[in-house]
Design a protein around this motif. Structure first.
Motif, PDB file in Angstrom:
ATOM      1  N   VAL A  16      24.470  30.267  38.592  1.00 26.78           N
ATOM      2  CA  VAL A  16      23.383  30.708  39.476  1.00 26.78           C
ATOM      3  C   VAL A  16      23.643  30.234  40.902  1.00 26.78           C
ATOM      4  O   VAL A  16      23.538  31.000  41.860  1.00 26.78           O
ATOM      5  CB  VAL A  16      22.024  30.179  38.959  1.00 26.78           C
ATOM      6  CG1 VAL A  16      20.923  30.451  39.962  1.00 26.78           C
ATOM      7  CG2 VAL A  16      21.684  30.813  37.624  1.00 26.78           C
ATOM      8  N   LYS A  17      24.036  28.961  41.022  1.00 29.61           N
ATOM      9  CA  LYS A  17      24.266  28.394  42.351  1.00 29.61           C
ATOM     10  C   LYS A  17      25.365  29.166  43.088  1.00 29.61           C
ATOM     11  O   LYS A  17      25.225  29.533  44.259  1.00 29.61           O
ATOM     12  CB  LYS A  17      24.664  26.926  42.197  1.00 29.61           C
ATOM     13  CG  LYS A  17      24.691  26.148  43.485  1.00 29.61           C
ATOM     14  CD  LYS A  17      24.832  24.650  43.207  1.00 29.61           C
ATOM     15  CE  LYS A  17      24.949  23.867  44.496  1.00 29.61           C
ATOM     16  NZ  LYS A  17      26.294  23.860  45.062  1.00 29.61           N
ATOM     17  N   VAL A  31      28.398  41.815  45.693  1.00 32.85           N
ATOM     18  CA  VAL A  31      28.941  40.745  44.837  1.00 32.85           C
ATOM     19  C   VAL A  31      28.999  41.238  43.388  1.00 32.85           C
ATOM     20  O   VAL A  31      28.024  41.777  42.877  1.00 32.85           O
ATOM     21  CB  VAL A  31      28.076  39.470  44.931  1.00 32.85           C
ATOM     22  CG1 VAL A  31      28.572  38.408  43.976  1.00 32.85           C
ATOM     23  CG2 VAL A  31      28.074  38.944  46.358  1.00 32.85           C
ATOM     24  N   SER A  32      30.180  41.062  42.774  1.00 28.42           N
ATOM     25  CA  SER A  32      30.311  41.516  41.380  1.00 28.42           C
ATOM     26  C   SER A  32      30.214  40.327  40.426  1.00 28.42           C
ATOM     27  O   SER A  32      30.397  39.178  40.838  1.00 28.42           O
ATOM     28  CB  SER A  32      31.656  42.202  41.185  1.00 28.42           C
ATOM     29  OG  SER A  32      32.683  41.252  41.396  1.00 28.42           O
ATOM     30  N   MET A  33      29.960  40.631  39.164  1.00 27.95           N
ATOM     31  CA  MET A  33      29.918  39.587  38.140  1.00 27.95           C
ATOM     32  C   MET A  33      31.257  38.861  38.107  1.00 27.95           C
ATOM     33  O   MET A  33      31.317  37.641  37.933  1.00 27.95           O
ATOM     34  CB  MET A  33      29.626  40.201  36.767  1.00 27.95           C
ATOM     35  CG  MET A  33      28.199  40.634  36.566  1.00 27.95           C
ATOM     36  SD  MET A  33      27.049  39.246  36.515  1.00 27.95           S
ATOM     37  CE  MET A  33      27.034  38.876  34.767  1.00 27.95           C
ATOM     38  N   ARG A  34      32.310  39.632  38.302  1.00 26.59           N
ATOM     39  CA  ARG A  34      33.652  39.063  38.242  1.00 26.59           C
ATOM     40  C   ARG A  34      33.875  38.037  39.358  1.00 26.59           C
ATOM     41  O   ARG A  34      34.390  36.942  39.123  1.00 26.59           O
ATOM     42  CB  ARG A  34      34.647  40.214  38.398  1.00 26.59           C
ATOM     43  CG  ARG A  34      35.981  39.889  37.851  1.00 26.59           C
ATOM     44  CD  ARG A  34      36.793  41.132  37.865  1.00 26.59           C
ATOM     45  NE  ARG A  34      38.148  40.863  37.531  1.00 26.59           N
ATOM     46  CZ  ARG A  34      39.105  41.762  37.655  1.00 26.59           C
ATOM     47  NH1 ARG A  34      38.818  42.974  38.111  1.00 26.59           N
ATOM     48  NH2 ARG A  34      40.323  41.448  37.323  1.00 26.59           N
ATOM     49  N   SER A  35      33.439  38.420  40.557  1.00 27.98           N
ATOM     50  CA  SER A  35      33.645  37.485  41.672  1.00 27.98           C
ATOM     51  C   SER A  35      32.808  36.219  41.493  1.00 27.98           C
ATOM     52  O   SER A  35      33.230  35.128  41.867  1.00 27.98           O
ATOM     53  CB  SER A  35      33.351  38.159  43.015  1.00 27.98           C
ATOM     54  OG  SER A  35      32.034  38.637  43.031  1.00 27.98           O
ATOM     55  N   ILE A  36      31.654  36.401  40.888  1.00 30.26           N
ATOM     56  CA  ILE A  36      30.820  35.214  40.625  1.00 30.26           C
ATOM     57  C   ILE A  36      31.543  34.299  39.639  1.00 30.26           C
ATOM     58  O   ILE A  36      31.673  33.089  39.856  1.00 30.26           O
ATOM     59  CB  ILE A  36      29.434  35.613  40.054  1.00 30.26           C
ATOM     60  CG1 ILE A  36      28.648  36.433  41.076  1.00 30.26           C
ATOM     61  CG2 ILE A  36      28.632  34.369  39.669  1.00 30.26           C
ATOM     62  CD1 ILE A  36      27.386  37.081  40.539  1.00 30.26           C
ATOM     63  N   LYS A  56      19.785  39.486  35.958  1.00 33.16           N
ATOM     64  CA  LYS A  56      19.346  38.337  35.142  1.00 33.16           C
ATOM     65  C   LYS A  56      19.648  37.026  35.867  1.00 33.16           C
ATOM     66  O   LYS A  56      18.944  36.034  35.682  1.00 33.16           O
ATOM     67  CB  LYS A  56      20.059  38.346  33.782  1.00 33.16           C
ATOM     68  CG  LYS A  56      19.711  39.546  32.946  1.00 33.16           C
ATOM     69  CD  LYS A  56      18.402  39.335  32.212  1.00 33.16           C
ATOM     70  CE  LYS A  56      18.150  40.546  31.326  1.00 33.16           C
ATOM     71  NZ  LYS A  56      16.807  40.570  30.773  1.00 33.16           N
ATOM     72  N   ILE A  57      20.717  37.035  36.675  1.00 29.03           N
ATOM     73  CA  ILE A  57      21.021  35.815  37.442  1.00 29.03           C
ATOM     74  C   ILE A  57      19.917  35.558  38.469  1.00 29.03           C
ATOM     75  O   ILE A  57      19.485  34.422  38.663  1.00 29.03           O
ATOM     76  CB  ILE A  57      22.405  35.903  38.141  1.00 29.03           C
ATOM     77  CG1 ILE A  57      23.496  36.131  37.103  1.00 29.03           C
ATOM     78  CG2 ILE A  57      22.678  34.641  38.954  1.00 29.03           C
ATOM     79  CD1 ILE A  57      24.907  36.182  37.654  1.00 29.03           C
TER      80      ILE A  57
END
Lengths: 239, 448
Positions: A16-17, A31-36, A56-57
């Protein structure tokens, strides 16, 4: 390898952070899930074990803030002695204080969450649940100490207060005043108003009044000679 | 429009502290304030034209004024914080509202919404990142005194010292401008609907100055510096000035030594002996003189709560939020001002620029002087004899509204020094009057 509950919670917070940092910088959509996952140094697939989607994040962020708020209230000396008014005020101040470092992110995500249809459905429940429980406890305590009178439909009060809290955050996001003094004033004035409403017993009297109105009108509606029901009946018979 | 239309209050502090140019615009030049106001009778501006009213009408008017007062108070109470403070300042310090309205406002002083535990916590977290119970060894959640735009709590430092913690209402400093604007709106609406409030131009100008004063009063860093300065310069061993704990103080929190002693009300309740009355009265008068002539700076907040009478025969002086540095030479003109000789007064007024420079002595003596004579006689009364019994000082004269417009037109620039002197001096005289003190006044106003 078995991951402990604590480790899981830590990873969840880390994701999350990281997401908040990335989104603050680049915006939610880019921002993608992958980059996160990469920035949080976890596997591309692992992140989905924690969050099925970016939305959800976002929700988790507010959930964590609510959790931290409640945890922070628990550390205040003599908090249980505070009056309802003070408890609500500290809750709001603490919650806003936690949101403050991520204000830009909050301003983007808040609208995404609270103005989207998913908010109306169950998805956002975990977020609200934490606050609802806490607000419920505050209210129970106030009723027990007879700080405020009991009234019908009081079980909806935590929900109303929760909406109020969300409303204040929304106001704060738009507040450009120095030191957010307009938010401070809003909280002072609105909490004052809420408290005097709750303490005055006006809700009881209003409910009684509407109860009376309803009953008296009920007789009119049900009047066999010229009541509303009779008219509907006449109307349908005419057709 | 005549000069009645505008007056400047005691409060242009910000301007004066920096020794900036004296205001020279048309309105500001015509400005009158504080006791200067009282001198020429502006006190009754709100009553202009009401001198010939019958008794019944007067009662009716008083009731009506009280009603207006209530309306104003209700409006201000909704706003809380600054707005209420502004209302108080307008009523208490500026003496510009009709009596009944003032009484309503005075009631509100005690009704100011106190800072609750949540507010206090918020201020501490903002300023120090810690809650009060973490900062101090112990902290009393209930305030023991009200402060301007905040309140004062008792606490004990971790090192054991007992301190007074002055806490500012959160967000108040930032909202002064807006709040004054709100009050402006309310006053404008109300003043349109009634003839009992002063002209709008006066209210407007007062509000500007109130704003300036408020901005100075919320600056606790400045107040800490002022307190330190007075503490260092003070040469009177019986006058006690609190020590500031800088490590515990910030812009919104001021921590000082907790001073012992009683406020005048509590002190008078004990029915002190005449000797004690004289002792403390003399101390107050000497302190005033010391500040005037030795320090050249006035403690310009004459609120009675700022003087504590301690059991060791001393006085604790509190609250240095509003002080005034006097221009060299100013205190020396006062001795001329506190006489009954029109010539000396004329000279003093001219030196200070209080009256128009082209006003001749003849015109002053026959036109202007009779208007200010009652108040002039009143304020100079204690200095006519070597010793004066303040029990004999009558209340400040009030009625002299005739020829008001004429009087106001004779006014030149208002020296801010004079305004602050008036404010402090008037506060001192009323304090001594309540104490019924008999004191030596000879030599306290000097021309050197």
């Amino acid at each position: 390898m078995k991951i402990s509950k604590q480790d899981k919670a830590q990873t969840r917070r880390k994701i999350v952070k990281t997401a908040v940092e990335l989104m603050s910088e680049k915006g939610f959509n880019t921002v993608s899930m992958r980059s996160i996952a990469r920035s949080a140094e976890i596997g591309d697939a692992t992140i989905y074990k924690y969050f099925p989607s970016k939305e959800k994040i976002l929700i988790a962020y507010y959930e964590i803030c609510a959790e931290d708020t409640v945890a922070s209230l628990a550390t205040i000396d003599g908090f249980s002695e505070y009056e309802l008014h003070e408890k609500l005020q500290v809750l709001l101040d603490t919650y806003l204080g936690l949101l403050l470092p991520d204000r830009e992110f909050v301003s983007e995500s808040f609208q995404l969450i609270f103005q989207s249809p998913m908010f109306l459905f169950g998805d956002v429940n975990p977020l609200r649940q934490q606050l609802l429980n806490t607000l419920g406890e505050f209210l129970d305590d106030a009723w027990e100490k007879e700080e405020i009178p009991e009234f019908p439909f009081q079980n909806v009060l935590p929900d109303i207060l929760c909406e109020y809290l969300i409303g204040v955050v929304y106001f704060w996001i738009k507040d450009e005043s120095e030191e957010f003094h307009e938010t401070t004033q809003l909280i002072d004035l609105s909490l004052g108003l809420i408290m005097s409403l709750l303490k005055s017993g006006i809700i009881n009297r209003t409910t009684d009044f509407f109860g009376f109105m309803l009953k008296s009108q009920m007789f009119r509606i049900l009047n066999p000679d010229n009541g509303f029901m009779r008219q509907i009946l006449n109307f349908s018979q005419r057709r | 429009m005549d000069l009645c239309g505008k007056f400047l209050t005691s409060a242009s502090v910000g301007k004066l502290m920096n020794d900036k140019k004296i205001p020279t615009s048309k309105w500001q030049r015509g400005a009158i304030t504080g006791m200067t106001t009282a001198r020429i009778g502006l006190k009754h501006l709100g009553h202009l034209g009401s001198t010939a009213l019958s008794r019944e009408k007067v009662q009716k008017q008083a009731l009506h004024e009280a009603e207006i007062g209530k309306i104003l108070i209700n409006a201000f109470m909704q706003l809380r914080g600054t707005a209420l403070k502004v209302a108080q300042m307008m009523s208490m310090e500026l003496d510009m509202l009709p009596d009944a309205i003032r009484r309503e406002l005075a009631k509100a002083c005690s009704q100011v919404t106190p800072l609750n535990r949540a507010h206090i916590r918020k201020v501490f977290l903002n300023e120090f990142g810690q809650a009060p119970e973490q900062v101090f060894k112990s902290f009393e959640a209930d305030a023991f005194a009200a402060a301007s735009l905040g309140q004062v709590h008792r606490a004990v430092l971790k090192s054991g010292e007992i301190v007074a913690v002055k806490i500012q209402y959160p967000g108040i400093a930032a909202s002064i401008r807006n709040d004054v604007q709100l009050v402006r709106g309310i006053m404008k609406t109300v003043s349109k609907g009634t003839s009992y409030l002063p002209d709008w131009e006066i209210i407007d100008s007062v509000l500007n100055d109130v704003q300036a004063q408020l901005e100075q009063e919320v600056n606790y860093v400045q107040e800490a510096a002022n307190t330190d300065w007075f503490r260092q310069k003070n040469q009177m061993p019986s006058i006690h000035i609190p020590l500031v704990y800088e490590d515990y103080s910030s812009e919104k929190i001021l921590v000082t030594q907790l001073m012992p002693g009683k406020h005048i009300d509590a002190w008078l309740e004990d029915e002190p002996e005449q000797e004690a009355r004289n002792h403390y009265g003399q101390l107050l008068m000497n302190m005033f003189s010391h500040h005037l002539y030795d320090l050249g700076v006035l403690h310009a907040d004459p609120h009675p709560g700022n003087f504590l009478f301690n059991p060791e025969q001393g006085i604790s002086l509190l609250d240095f939020g509003c002080i005034q540095k006097l221009k060299p030479g100013f205190p020396q003109t006062l001795v001329k001002l506190c006489t009954r000789d029109p010539e000396k007064i004329f000279y003093a007024y001219q030196t200070q620029g209080i009256i128009r420079q082209d006003l001749s002595f003849e015109e002053f003596e026959h036109g202007f002087f009779p208007l200010i004579e009652p108040i002039q006689n009143w304020m100079s009364m204690p200095f006519q004899t070597a010793e004066f019994d303040f029990a004999l000082l009558p209340p400040m004269p009030q009625k002299h509204t005739q020829n008001m417009k004429y009087a106001v037109k004779q006014v030149g620039e208002v020296r801010q020094d004079q305004v602050f002197f008036d404010r402090s001096f008037l506060g001192l005289l009323s304090l001594l009057r309540r104490m019924k003190a008999k004191i030596v006044t000879q030599g306290l106003l000097r021309d050197n």
